[in-house]
Structure formats: C-alpha cells, structure tokens
Design a protein around this motif. Sequence first.
Motif, PDB file in Angstrom:
ATOM      1  N   UNK A  25      27.304  38.943  39.221  1.00  0.00           N
ATOM      2  CA  UNK A  25      26.539  40.172  39.453  1.00  0.00           C
ATOM      3  C   UNK A  25      27.102  40.941  40.651  1.00  0.00           C
ATOM      4  N   UNK A  26      27.215  42.245  40.483  1.00  0.00           N
ATOM      5  CA  UNK A  26      27.807  43.099  41.518  1.00  0.00           C
ATOM      6  C   UNK A  26      29.280  42.776  41.764  1.00  0.00           C
ATOM      7  N   UNK A  27      29.861  41.947  40.892  1.00  0.00           N
ATOM      8  CA  UNK A  27      31.231  41.523  41.098  1.00  0.00           C
ATOM      9  C   UNK A  27      32.212  42.675  41.068  1.00  0.00           C
ATOM     10  N   UNK A  28      32.016  43.593  40.129  1.00  0.00           N
ATOM     11  CA  UNK A  28      32.928  44.739  40.030  1.00  0.00           C
ATOM     12  C   UNK A  28      32.885  45.570  41.309  1.00  0.00           C
ATOM     13  N   UNK A  29      31.687  45.752  41.857  1.00  0.00           N
ATOM     14  CA  UNK A  29      31.561  46.534  43.092  1.00  0.00           C
ATOM     15  C   UNK A  29      32.172  45.821  44.281  1.00  0.00           C
ATOM     16  N   UNK A  30      32.089  44.491  44.294  1.00  0.00           N
ATOM     17  CA  UNK A  30      32.708  43.732  45.377  1.00  0.00           C
ATOM     18  C   UNK A  30      34.233  43.809  45.295  1.00  0.00           C
ATOM     19  N   UNK A  31      34.757  43.831  44.070  1.00  0.00           N
ATOM     20  CA  UNK A  31      36.197  44.021  43.904  1.00  0.00           C
ATOM     21  C   UNK A  31      36.600  45.403  44.420  1.00  0.00           C
ATOM     22  N   UNK A  32      35.792  46.419  44.077  1.00  0.00           N
ATOM     23  CA  UNK A  32      36.062  47.775  44.567  1.00  0.00           C
ATOM     24  C   UNK A  32      36.019  47.799  46.093  1.00  0.00           C
ATOM     25  N   UNK A  33      35.086  47.056  46.677  1.00  0.00           N
ATOM     26  CA  UNK A  33      35.010  46.988  48.143  1.00  0.00           C
ATOM     27  C   UNK A  33      36.325  46.479  48.731  1.00  0.00           C
ATOM     28  N   UNK A  34      36.882  45.427  48.136  1.00  0.00           N
ATOM     29  CA  UNK A  34      38.140  44.887  48.655  1.00  0.00           C
ATOM     30  C   UNK A  34      39.267  45.907  48.523  1.00  0.00           C
ATOM     31  N   UNK A  35      39.260  46.662  47.428  1.00  0.00           N
ATOM     32  CA  UNK A  35      40.286  47.702  47.238  1.00  0.00           C
ATOM     33  C   UNK A  35      40.088  48.846  48.234  1.00  0.00           C
ATOM     34  N   UNK A  36      38.830  49.230  48.429  1.00  0.00           N
ATOM     35  CA  UNK A  36      38.535  50.316  49.369  1.00  0.00           C
ATOM     36  C   UNK A  36      38.948  49.924  50.783  1.00  0.00           C
ATOM     37  N   UNK A  37      38.715  48.675  51.151  1.00  0.00           N
ATOM     38  CA  UNK A  37      39.132  48.215  52.482  1.00  0.00           C
ATOM     39  C   UNK A  37      40.642  48.375  52.666  1.00  0.00           C
ATOM     40  N   UNK A  38      41.394  48.000  51.633  1.00  0.00           N
ATOM     41  CA  UNK A  38      42.857  48.129  51.724  1.00  0.00           C
ATOM     42  C   UNK A  38      43.274  49.591  51.761  1.00  0.00           C
ATOM     43  N   UNK A  39      42.717  50.393  50.859  1.00  0.00           N
ATOM     44  CA  UNK A  39      43.110  51.808  50.775  1.00  0.00           C
ATOM     45  C   UNK A  39      42.710  52.577  52.034  1.00  0.00           C
TER      46      UNK A  39
END
Length: 205
Positions: free
Chosen positions: A136-150
């Motif tokens: 649950x919320x996994x997709x958003x947590x993945x986006x969080x990791x990408x946003x941190x990098x970007x």
Amino acid sequence: MAASNLTIRIATAVVAVPLLLALLYSGPAWAWLGFLLLVAIVAIHELFSMTHGDDKVSRVLGVPLLWAVMGSVYVWPSDPRWLLTTALLLPFAGVVLALWRLGPIPQSALRVAVGCFGPLWLGAGLGSIALLRLYPNGASLVVLSLVLAWSSDTGGYAAGRLFGKHKLYEAVSPKKTIEGAVGGILGAIAGALVMRAVILHDIPV
C-alpha cells in the motif's frame, strides 16, 4: 554547453516522468519489475565498465548475478534463508568470475570487490524498489525516492551554476562545488516536503 545540458535534462524529464508515473500507478506489477530488470542491465554495465575495462564477458555475466539478487529480494523478502544464501553465494561467484577472467593484477582486488558486492548493492536496491510497488502506498514511496534523486540533482546543478566557487573534491569530480552540494541537500529536503504535502500525508516531517 550548460544550456544544452539543461535542455537535455528537461526534455528527458518531460518524456520520462509521465511514462514512469503511468507504469507505477496504472501498469501491472510485473511490468514495473520488467522495467527494473532492464534498468539493472544498464546499471551493472556502467559499474563493470569502470572496473573491468573491455572485458565484455564479465560485464555480461554480471547481469545474471544482479538479477539473482533482485529475484531473491522480490520473491522471498520475508525468508532469511534465501537472502542469506544469496549473500553467501554471491561473493563466491564474484571471486570465481575474477579468477576466471583474470586481468591486470594491480586492479584485481577492485574487480573482486565489485564482482562480489556490485550485484549485491545494485540488486538489493532495485529489488527493493520492485518489491515496494506491491505494498500500500508503494507506488508513491517509489516516486518519493525518485523525487529525492531528481530534486537533489536539480538543486545541486542550479546552486552549482549560480553560486559555485569552492571545489568540493576536485580529484574525483572537478566541477562539483560545496555550494552545489548544499543545494543538492536543500533540493532533496524541498522535494520530500512537497511529496508529503501532495501525496504522502502520513509521513511525519
């Protein structure tokens, strides 16, 4: 040159971000896993290219080693036996690969280290990102990791271009500055706060 570099970054983001979001939120979990398996090929190729030179055989054999780690994390995330088996067998496989594809002796220790721990490091990370999609919320947590990098990359690039004067570690990266490093940290913090405000409301500041 700087303008061209920035244009490429923006153009890449405009194309890549919508595709990644569609794959994460609308695509099936197996499609996300398949995408990361392709990313893994690029990742291990880049890493082994820095340490194994022109040894194409080693670069190719690094792929199944990396995939094995990803598979263990993805398929048996709660079974310590599989994770322990992977952690024990991978160094053995890395040493055998280095001995079989023996190159210049002065670089042998580096090749052994990368052959053992490169697939473990990359595979555990990419496997965890693939696994996270299932929760649950996994997709958003993945986006969080990408946003941190970007956001870190963007903040570092902007701060370095605008304010960069003091070299951070010239022997490793001649263009990196202390100002850029601070900008990268602030960019990552800003990205995290935006993600919390927009999507991940349950994550504490």
